[in-house]
Write an enzyme that holds these catalytic residues in place. Structure first.
Site, mmCIF file in Angstrom:
data_model
loop_
_atom_site.group_PDB
_atom_site.id
_atom_site.type_symbol
_atom_site.label_atom_id
_atom_site.label_comp_id
_atom_site.label_asym_id
_atom_site.label_seq_id
_atom_site.Cartn_x
_atom_site.Cartn_y
_atom_site.Cartn_z
ATOM 1 N N HIS A 147 -9.966 2.770 -10.011
ATOM 2 C CA HIS A 147 -8.977 2.061 -10.844
ATOM 3 C C HIS A 147 -9.045 2.535 -12.297
ATOM 4 O O HIS A 147 -8.024 2.693 -12.956
ATOM 5 C CB HIS A 147 -9.177 0.548 -10.765
ATOM 6 C CG HIS A 147 -9.055 0.009 -9.368
ATOM 7 N ND1 HIS A 147 -9.467 -1.240 -9.019
ATOM 8 C CD2 HIS A 147 -8.559 0.573 -8.237
ATOM 9 C CE1 HIS A 147 -9.245 -1.433 -7.723
ATOM 10 N NE2 HIS A 147 -8.702 -0.340 -7.228
ATOM 11 N N HIS A 167 -0.471 -0.850 -5.030
ATOM 12 C CA HIS A 167 -1.906 -0.697 -5.284
ATOM 13 C C HIS A 167 -2.459 0.537 -4.573
ATOM 14 O O HIS A 167 -3.305 1.252 -5.120
ATOM 15 C CB HIS A 167 -2.719 -1.935 -4.912
ATOM 16 C CG HIS A 167 -4.150 -1.752 -5.284
ATOM 17 N ND1 HIS A 167 -4.596 -1.896 -6.583
ATOM 18 C CD2 HIS A 167 -5.209 -1.306 -4.574
ATOM 19 C CE1 HIS A 167 -5.877 -1.568 -6.638
ATOM 20 N NE2 HIS A 167 -6.277 -1.206 -5.432
ATOM 21 N N ASP A 187 -4.442 3.526 -6.357
ATOM 22 C CA ASP A 187 -5.690 4.130 -5.871
ATOM 23 C C ASP A 187 -5.534 5.649 -5.735
ATOM 24 O O ASP A 187 -6.439 6.402 -6.105
ATOM 25 C CB ASP A 187 -6.047 3.577 -4.479
ATOM 26 C CG ASP A 187 -6.729 2.223 -4.531
ATOM 27 O OD1 ASP A 187 -7.260 1.839 -5.577
ATOM 28 O OD2 ASP A 187 -6.734 1.547 -3.473
ATOM 29 N N HIS A 246 -9.197 6.152 0.427
ATOM 30 C CA HIS A 246 -10.096 6.944 -0.415
ATOM 31 C C HIS A 246 -10.645 8.174 0.317
ATOM 32 O O HIS A 246 -10.737 9.252 -0.263
ATOM 33 C CB HIS A 246 -11.248 6.082 -0.910
ATOM 34 C CG HIS A 246 -10.783 4.853 -1.630
ATOM 35 N ND1 HIS A 246 -9.982 4.913 -2.750
ATOM 36 C CD2 HIS A 246 -10.980 3.536 -1.392
ATOM 37 C CE1 HIS A 246 -9.727 3.686 -3.163
ATOM 38 N NE2 HIS A 246 -10.314 2.840 -2.363
HETATM 39 ZN ZN LIG Z 1 -8.011 -0.045 -5.245
#
Ligand SMILES: [Zn+2]
Length: 310
Positions: A83, A242, A246, A269
Site C-alpha cells: 500500500h 483495492h 495492490d 501478490h
Molecule cells: Zn492490499
C-alpha cells in the site's frame, strides 16, 4: 510547460513519521520516510535490528506473498509494503528511505489514502536527474489456473483488473475496473480503496497468527451477507479498486515506473510478482528509458504525473 520538470526524479521534501499497527503482527510500528538521493530507489530499513538491513524495492527480494508482499534479505523482512509502494508510485516518488522498527509497514486505514496525505503534507521535491521508466516492448503473461496477469506495450500506464467472488455484496459492486493514469487520478480514483476480508476468514487467520491487527478500522469486513463497517463502502467498486491499488504497489517493486498496459484476472501478490520476474527474465521484452527532451515525451506519458499536484 511542465513536462521537463515532471520527468525528473522525485523524493520527499522532508521527514515524515507515522505510527500505526502491523496488520499481521498486531504490534505497534513507527515508520519514518526520509529524502533520498537520485537513483537510490525506494529502500526499506529495519532500524530495530542490531545492524540495520536495507531492502531495496526489487522483485527478487519478494518472499512471502500470503496476504501481502514481503521483502526479505539476510534474515530481515519487511512485510505489507504494497500500500505504501502504491502511494509512492501514484505520487511519482522515485527515491525514499522507509525506516520501520518492526517487521511490517503499518496498515493505517487499510488503503493508501493516509500515506498519500502524509507524503503530500511533507511535500514532494523534484531532483536533478531524469526519471527512469521501464518500457515494456512485447507482451508478457503469467497464469495460475484460471488466474492470469499480463503486460502489453503501451505509451503510458494503464491497469485493468477483474475479480470473481461468490458474495452478494461483491457481486453487486463492480467487479472490473480500468484506470489510465493519463486520465484518472491516483489520489482520487485508487488511493481511498481499502483492503477487505471476511469475518470467518479473519478468525482462522488469527488462529494462524496472521491478521492480528485487522479490524474494522483498517479493512472492509463482511459476514456472509453484508458489510459490517458502519459507514459502508467508500466507492461503489471499492473491492476491485483495492486489487488495482495492490497491483500498482506490487508492480512498483520493479524499482521503476512502468510504461505498459497491465491487465489481470483474479491476480494477487504472488502472481503480480511472478509477472515482474517473467518480464525481467526476457531481456527482449523491456528497456529502460528516460525523457530528457520534452519534445520526445509521448502525450500519455507527459500526463502521468501532472494530474497529481505535489
Ligand atoms: Zn492490499
Amino acid at each position: 510547460m511542465s513536462s521537463i520538470v515532471m520527468l525528473k526524479q522525485r523524493t520527499v521534501k522532508s521527514l515524515i513519521r507515522a505510527t500505526g499497527v502491523g496488520l499481521h503482527s498486531g504490534a505497534k510500528v513507527t515508520m519514518t520516510l526520509r529524502p533520498a538521493a537520485p537513483d537510490t530507489g525506494i529502500v526499506f530499513r529495519r532500524v530495530d535490528l542490531p545492524s540495520p538491513v536495507g531492502l531495496r524495492a526489487d522483485p527478487f527480494l519478494v518472499g512471502d506473498t500470503r496476504l501481502a508482499s514481503c521483502l526479505e534479505r539476510d534474515g530481515a523482512r519487511v512485510g505489507t509494503v504494497e500500500h505504501l509502494m502504491s502511494a509512492l508510485a501514484g505520487l511519482g516518488v522515485d527515491n525514499c528511505y522507509v525506516d520501520v522498527d518492526a517487521p511490517e509497514v503499518p496498515i493505517m486505514d487499510g488503503s493508501a489514502a493516509t500515506f498519500v496525505f502524509l507524503i503530500r503534507s511533507a511535500g514532494i521535491e523534484q531532483q536533478d536527474a531524469p526519471k527512469k521508466f521501464v518500457r515494456v516492448t512485447k507482451p508478457v503473461e503469467v497464469k495460475d489456473g484460471d488466474k492470469w496477469a499480463r503486460l502489453d506495450p503501451y505509451d503510458g500506464f494503464r491497469l485493468t483488473f477483474s475479480i470473481v467472488f461468490q458474495h452478494p455484496v461483491m457481486q453487486k459492486s463492480g467487479t472490473s475496473v480500468t484506470v489510465d493514469f493519463a486520465d484518472d487520478v491516483y489520489v482520487k480514483d485508487v488511493a481511498p480503496a481499502r483492503t477487505f476480508g471476511f469475518m470467518q476468514e479473519v478468525e482462522s487467520l488469527q488462529l494462524m497468527g496472521l491478521a492480528l491487527g485487522g479490524s474494522l478500522d483498517n479493512a472492509i469486513v463482511m459476514d456472509e451477507y453484508r458489510v459490517l463497517n458502519q459507514d459502508g463502502l467508500r466507492l461503489p467498486d471499492e473491492f476491485v479498486r483495492h486489487k488495482l491499488l495492490d497491483a500498482v504497489g506490487d508492480l512498483y517493486l520493479l524499482g521503476h515506473p512502468l510504461l505498459a498496459a497491465f491487465s489481470a484476472h483474479k491476480s494477487g501478490h504472488a502472481l503480480n510478482n511472478l509477472l515482474l520476474r517473467a518480464l525481467l527474465a526476457d531481456q527482449s521484452a523491456w528497456e529502460t528509458v528516460t525523457f530528457a527532451d520534452d519534445q520526445m515525451v509521448p502525450p500519455r506519458v507527459a500526463r502521468l504525473f501532472d494530474l497529481q499536484p505535489a
